[in-house]
Write a protein that holds these residues in place. Structure first.
Motif, PDB file in Angstrom:
ATOM      1  N   THR A 189       0.838  -1.204   0.000  1.00 61.56           N
ATOM      2  CA  THR A 189       0.000   0.000   0.000  1.00 61.56           C
ATOM      3  C   THR A 189       0.874   1.256   0.000  1.00 61.56           C
ATOM      4  OG1 THR A 189      -1.979  -0.987   0.951  1.00 61.56           O
ATOM      5  CG2 THR A 189      -1.603   1.321   1.442  1.00 61.56           C
ATOM      6  N   VAL A 190       0.400   2.300  -0.679  1.00 61.44           N
ATOM      7  CA  VAL A 190       1.141   3.558  -0.814  1.00 61.44           C
ATOM      8  C   VAL A 190       0.263   4.697  -0.295  1.00 61.44           C
ATOM      9  CG1 VAL A 190       2.207   5.166  -2.439  1.00 61.44           C
ATOM     10  CG2 VAL A 190       2.437   2.701  -2.798  1.00 61.44           C
ATOM     11  N   MET A 191       0.857   5.570   0.524  1.00 63.70           N
ATOM     12  CA  MET A 191       0.138   6.726   1.066  1.00 63.70           C
ATOM     13  C   MET A 191       0.933   7.991   0.805  1.00 63.70           C
ATOM     14  SD  MET A 191      -1.321   5.468   4.732  1.00 63.70           S
ATOM     15  CE  MET A 191      -2.484   4.104   4.818  1.00 63.70           C
ATOM     16  N   ALA A 192       0.294   8.981   0.175  1.00 64.19           N
ATOM     17  CA  ALA A 192       0.927  10.272  -0.031  1.00 64.19           C
ATOM     18  C   ALA A 192       0.838  11.113   1.246  1.00 64.19           C
ATOM     19  CB  ALA A 192       0.268  10.997  -1.199  1.00 64.19           C
ATOM     20  N   ALA A 193       1.450  12.274   1.214  1.00 70.29           N
ATOM     21  CA  ALA A 193       1.608  13.109   2.413  1.00 70.29           C
ATOM     22  C   ALA A 193       0.280  13.479   3.065  1.00 70.29           C
ATOM     23  CB  ALA A 193       2.362  14.379   2.039  1.00 70.29           C
ATOM     24  N   TYR A 194       0.338  13.652   4.372  1.00 72.50           N
ATOM     25  CA  TYR A 194      -0.761  14.119   5.218  1.00 72.50           C
ATOM     26  C   TYR A 194      -1.887  13.110   5.374  1.00 72.50           C
ATOM     27  CZ  TYR A 194       1.559  18.636   4.865  1.00 72.50           C
ATOM     28  OH  TYR A 194       2.487  19.643   4.915  1.00 72.50           O
ATOM     29  N   ALA A 195      -1.639  11.856   5.095  1.00 73.22           N
ATOM     30  CA  ALA A 195      -2.655  10.832   5.385  1.00 73.22           C
ATOM     31  C   ALA A 195      -2.846  10.737   6.899  1.00 73.22           C
ATOM     32  CB  ALA A 195      -2.242   9.484   4.816  1.00 73.22           C
ATOM     33  N   GLY A 196      -4.099  10.551   7.324  1.00 70.77           N
ATOM     34  CA  GLY A 196      -4.410  10.365   8.737  1.00 70.77           C
ATOM     35  C   GLY A 196      -5.315   9.161   8.904  1.00 70.77           C
ATOM     36  N   ILE A 197      -4.782   8.093   9.473  1.00 68.77           N
ATOM     37  CA  ILE A 197      -5.521   6.830   9.591  1.00 68.77           C
ATOM     38  C   ILE A 197      -5.913   6.630  11.053  1.00 68.77           C
ATOM     39  CG2 ILE A 197      -5.535   4.383   9.080  1.00 68.77           C
ATOM     40  CD1 ILE A 197      -5.115   6.250   6.639  1.00 68.77           C
ATOM     41  N   SER A 198      -7.204   6.606  11.333  1.00 74.19           N
ATOM     42  CA  SER A 198      -7.695   6.521  12.711  1.00 74.19           C
ATOM     43  C   SER A 198      -7.592   5.107  13.268  1.00 74.19           C
ATOM     44  CB  SER A 198      -9.145   7.003  12.774  1.00 74.19           C
ATOM     45  OG  SER A 198      -9.233   8.369  12.445  1.00 74.19           O
ATOM     46  N   GLY A 199      -7.703   5.010  14.585  1.00 74.14           N
ATOM     47  CA  GLY A 199      -7.461   3.767  15.309  1.00 74.14           C
ATOM     48  C   GLY A 199      -8.306   2.599  14.843  1.00 74.14           C
ATOM     49  N   SER A 200      -7.677   1.416  14.825  1.00 74.38           N
ATOM     50  CA  SER A 200      -8.323   0.132  14.523  1.00 74.38           C
ATOM     51  C   SER A 200      -8.888   0.061  13.113  1.00 74.38           C
ATOM     52  CB  SER A 200      -9.420  -0.181  15.551  1.00 74.38           C
ATOM     53  OG  SER A 200      -8.875  -0.263  16.849  1.00 74.38           O
ATOM     54  N   THR A 201      -8.403   0.908  12.216  1.00 73.13           N
ATOM     55  CA  THR A 201      -8.765   0.795  10.807  1.00 73.13           C
ATOM     56  C   THR A 201      -7.920  -0.293  10.154  1.00 73.13           C
ATOM     57  OG1 THR A 201      -9.449   3.090  10.590  1.00 73.13           O
ATOM     58  CG2 THR A 201      -8.725   2.001   8.577  1.00 73.13           C
ATOM     59  N   THR A 202      -8.526  -1.089   9.295  1.00 70.42           N
ATOM     60  CA  THR A 202      -7.815  -2.119   8.537  1.00 70.42           C
ATOM     61  C   THR A 202      -7.798  -1.726   7.062  1.00 70.42           C
ATOM     62  OG1 THR A 202      -8.442  -3.874  10.088  1.00 70.42           O
ATOM     63  CG2 THR A 202      -7.780  -4.551   7.869  1.00 70.42           C
ATOM     64  N   ILE A 203      -6.606  -1.684   6.486  1.00 68.35           N
ATOM     65  CA  ILE A 203      -6.428  -1.313   5.082  1.00 68.35           C
ATOM     66  C   ILE A 203      -5.796  -2.500   4.364  1.00 68.35           C
ATOM     67  CG2 ILE A 203      -5.236   0.255   3.501  1.00 68.35           C
ATOM     68  CD1 ILE A 203      -5.363   2.340   5.778  1.00 68.35           C
ATOM     69  N   GLY A 204      -6.335  -2.851   3.214  1.00 65.32           N
ATOM     70  CA  GLY A 204      -5.882  -4.029   2.489  1.00 65.32           C
ATOM     71  C   GLY A 204      -4.561  -3.828   1.761  1.00 65.32           C
ATOM     72  N   GLU A 205      -4.260  -4.763   0.881  1.00 67.67           N
ATOM     73  CA  GLU A 205      -3.010  -4.749   0.129  1.00 67.67           C
ATOM     74  C   GLU A 205      -3.121  -3.885  -1.123  1.00 67.67           C
ATOM     75  OE1 GLU A 205      -2.012  -8.786  -0.717  1.00 67.67           O
ATOM     76  OE2 GLU A 205      -1.871  -9.375   1.392  1.00 67.67           O
ATOM     77  N   ASN A 206      -1.978  -3.286  -1.501  1.00 66.98           N
ATOM     78  CA  ASN A 206      -1.838  -2.570  -2.780  1.00 66.98           C
ATOM     79  C   ASN A 206      -2.860  -1.456  -2.959  1.00 66.98           C
ATOM     80  OD1 ASN A 206       0.335  -4.295  -3.693  1.00 66.98           O
ATOM     81  ND2 ASN A 206      -1.226  -5.883  -3.978  1.00 66.98           N
ATOM     82  N   CYS A 207      -3.185  -0.776  -1.888  1.00 72.38           N
ATOM     83  CA  CYS A 207      -4.066   0.383  -1.979  1.00 72.38           C
ATOM     84  C   CYS A 207      -3.246   1.633  -2.303  1.00 72.38           C
ATOM     85  CB  CYS A 207      -4.817   0.590  -0.668  1.00 72.38           C
ATOM     86  SG  CYS A 207      -5.998  -0.729  -0.301  1.00 72.38           S
ATOM     87  N   LEU A 208      -3.916   2.663  -2.785  1.00 75.26           N
ATOM     88  CA  LEU A 208      -3.271   3.933  -3.092  1.00 75.26           C
ATOM     89  C   LEU A 208      -4.075   5.060  -2.460  1.00 75.26           C
ATOM     90  CD1 LEU A 208      -1.222   5.716  -4.550  1.00 75.26           C
ATOM     91  CD2 LEU A 208      -2.670   5.593  -6.596  1.00 75.26           C
ATOM     92  N   PHE A 209      -3.426   5.803  -1.556  1.00 76.68           N
ATOM     93  CA  PHE A 209      -4.040   6.948  -0.899  1.00 76.68           C
ATOM     94  C   PHE A 209      -3.368   8.211  -1.430  1.00 76.68           C
ATOM     95  CE2 PHE A 209      -5.609   3.684   1.625  1.00 76.68           C
ATOM     96  CZ  PHE A 209      -6.440   4.128   2.638  1.00 76.68           C
ATOM     97  N   ALA A 210      -4.120   9.078  -2.104  1.00 76.28           N
ATOM     98  CA  ALA A 210      -3.565  10.348  -2.558  1.00 76.28           C
ATOM     99  C   ALA A 210      -3.419  11.296  -1.362  1.00 76.28           C
ATOM    100  CB  ALA A 210      -4.463  10.948  -3.626  1.00 76.28           C
ATOM    101  N   GLY A 211      -2.942  12.512  -1.608  1.00 72.36           N
ATOM    102  CA  GLY A 211      -2.632  13.428  -0.514  1.00 72.36           C
ATOM    103  C   GLY A 211      -3.827  13.788   0.349  1.00 72.36           C
ATOM    104  N   ARG A 212      -3.564  13.916   1.660  1.00 68.94           N
ATOM    105  CA  ARG A 212      -4.525  14.402   2.658  1.00 68.94           C
ATOM    106  C   ARG A 212      -5.728  13.486   2.829  1.00 68.94           C
ATOM    107  NH1 ARG A 212      -3.309  18.677  -0.511  1.00 68.94           N
ATOM    108  NH2 ARG A 212      -5.366  18.611  -1.474  1.00 68.94           N
ATOM    109  N   CYS A 213      -5.582  12.214   2.562  1.00 68.07           N
ATOM    110  CA  CYS A 213      -6.671  11.271   2.815  1.00 68.07           C
ATOM    111  C   CYS A 213      -6.778  10.976   4.309  1.00 68.07           C
ATOM    112  CB  CYS A 213      -6.441   9.970   2.053  1.00 68.07           C
ATOM    113  SG  CYS A 213      -6.773  10.099   0.294  1.00 68.07           S
TER     114      CYS A 213
END
Length: 335
Positions: A247-271
């Motif tokens: 998985t790839v995350m661009a700048a300013y990503a904010g992932i809250s507690g106990s979130t599950t994110i799968g494989e090979n995802c793409l998060f653009a900026g400020r997600c």
């Protein structure tokens, strides 16, 4: 259970001491001489260990000490638990758990450092840490007790790594913090309480975490970042988050507690995400998207709150039509 590389027992608490610290009432029903010697989540209760249950427990354990509300007390007692009653079990746990188990502090002493590792001047490596072959620990980095750094990993200048295991080939960027306490605050009381954490941060192999990022350790379990995850600068990964490999995350990503994110995802900026949701494999999040709900595999979402991208783009088109803004003018305005 708390990893002994990072945590150690402080002292057992008698029921009377636990009542005083937590504010819970055991109503004189606890056996004489009983003490609490550890902590555990409600789904992994153990005899003599302290936990809390706000919604009851499906598989209570005989001899476990559980802080709960009045309506769940009888069923837990019938299952053999030692029950303390509180209007706010989470607050009662927060007041008392840190007196039973504590995180190990930084301490001068011998660490296990491979002969091929390079440790620059100003770096501090606590006793009990393990640094693998060909690692680089740059100036002013701090490595806590029990931390394991895998072969070929790089810890950049001013980074702090505690309560963590870092896989081989991974890079922790300058001024990033891995393994700190998560932001678990007890609400509904006058004096806000931070819930003590007893988990770890587990970083896979060939992971890149940029500068000035924060990866919190788990409250009970682990925060998990899979192999080959790439995280840009200024990102926040909260406690008990799980991120699948690639998985790839661009700048300013904010992932809250106990979130599950799968494989090979793409998060653009400020997600961003809310807590306790699941995002599937191969998901694309457009810039500024804020996920509030579970997202199935392979989808592309945008907007705040996030929705399938086709719906989001239709809404933008309708808003432009309603406001009389044409596409070219809209692009110029965005500049």
């Amino acid at each position: 259970m708390a990893d002994p590389r990072f945590y150690e027992p402080a002292r057992p608490l008698s029921i009377s001491q636990l009542e005083k610290l937590s504010g819970a009432s055991f109503e004189g029903l606890a056996p004489d001489g009983l003490s609490v010697s550890g902590v555990a989540p409600i789904e992994a209760m153990a005899a003599g260990f302290l936990s809390y249950a706000e919604k009851g427990a499906e598989t209570p354990v005989n001899g476990a000490v559980v802080l709960t509300v009045q309506k769940h007390a009888a069923s837990l007692r019938d299952a053999g638990c030692i029950v303390g009653i509180s209007d706010n079990p989470r607050a009662a746990f927060a007041r008392s758990a840190g007196h039973i188990f504590v995180g190990k502090e930084l301490v001068q002493g011998e660490a296990e450092i491979h002969e091929t590792a390079r440790v620059f001047p100003g770096a501090f490596i606590s006793a009990g840490a393990r640094i693998g072959a060909e690692c680089i620990i740059e100036p002013n980095a701090v490595i806590g007790p029990g931390v394991e750094i895998g072969e070929g990993a790089i810890i950049r200048a001013n980074a702090v790594v505690t309560f963590a295991v870092i896989g081989g080939g991974s890079i922790i960027g300058s001024s990033s913090v891995v393994g700190k306490t998560g932001f678990a605050v007890v609400l509904g009381i006058e004096d806000k309480l931070r819930v003590p954490h007893f988990g770890r941060a587990i970083i896979g192999k060939d992971v890149s975490i940029g500068a000035s990022c924060s990866v919190d350790r788990g409250l009970f379990g682990d925060t998990l970042i899979g192999d080959n995850v790439q995280i840009d600068n200024f990102c926040q990964i909260a406690h008990n988050v799980k991120i699948g490999k690639g998985t790839v995350m661009a700048a300013y990503a904010g992932i809250s507690g106990s979130t599950t994110i799968g494989e090979n995802c793409l998060f653009a900026g400020r997600c961003a995400t809310t807590d306790n949701i699941t995002i599937g494999n191969n998901v694309v999040m457009l810039a500024d998207a804020a996920a509030m709900y579970d997202i199935p595999d392979g989808e592309r979402w945008g907007g705040s709150p996030a929705m399938p991208a086709r719906n989001y783009l239709k809404q933008l088109t309708q808003l432009r039509k309603m406001s009389g803004i044409k596409g070219a003018q809209g692009k110029k305005a965005r500049r």
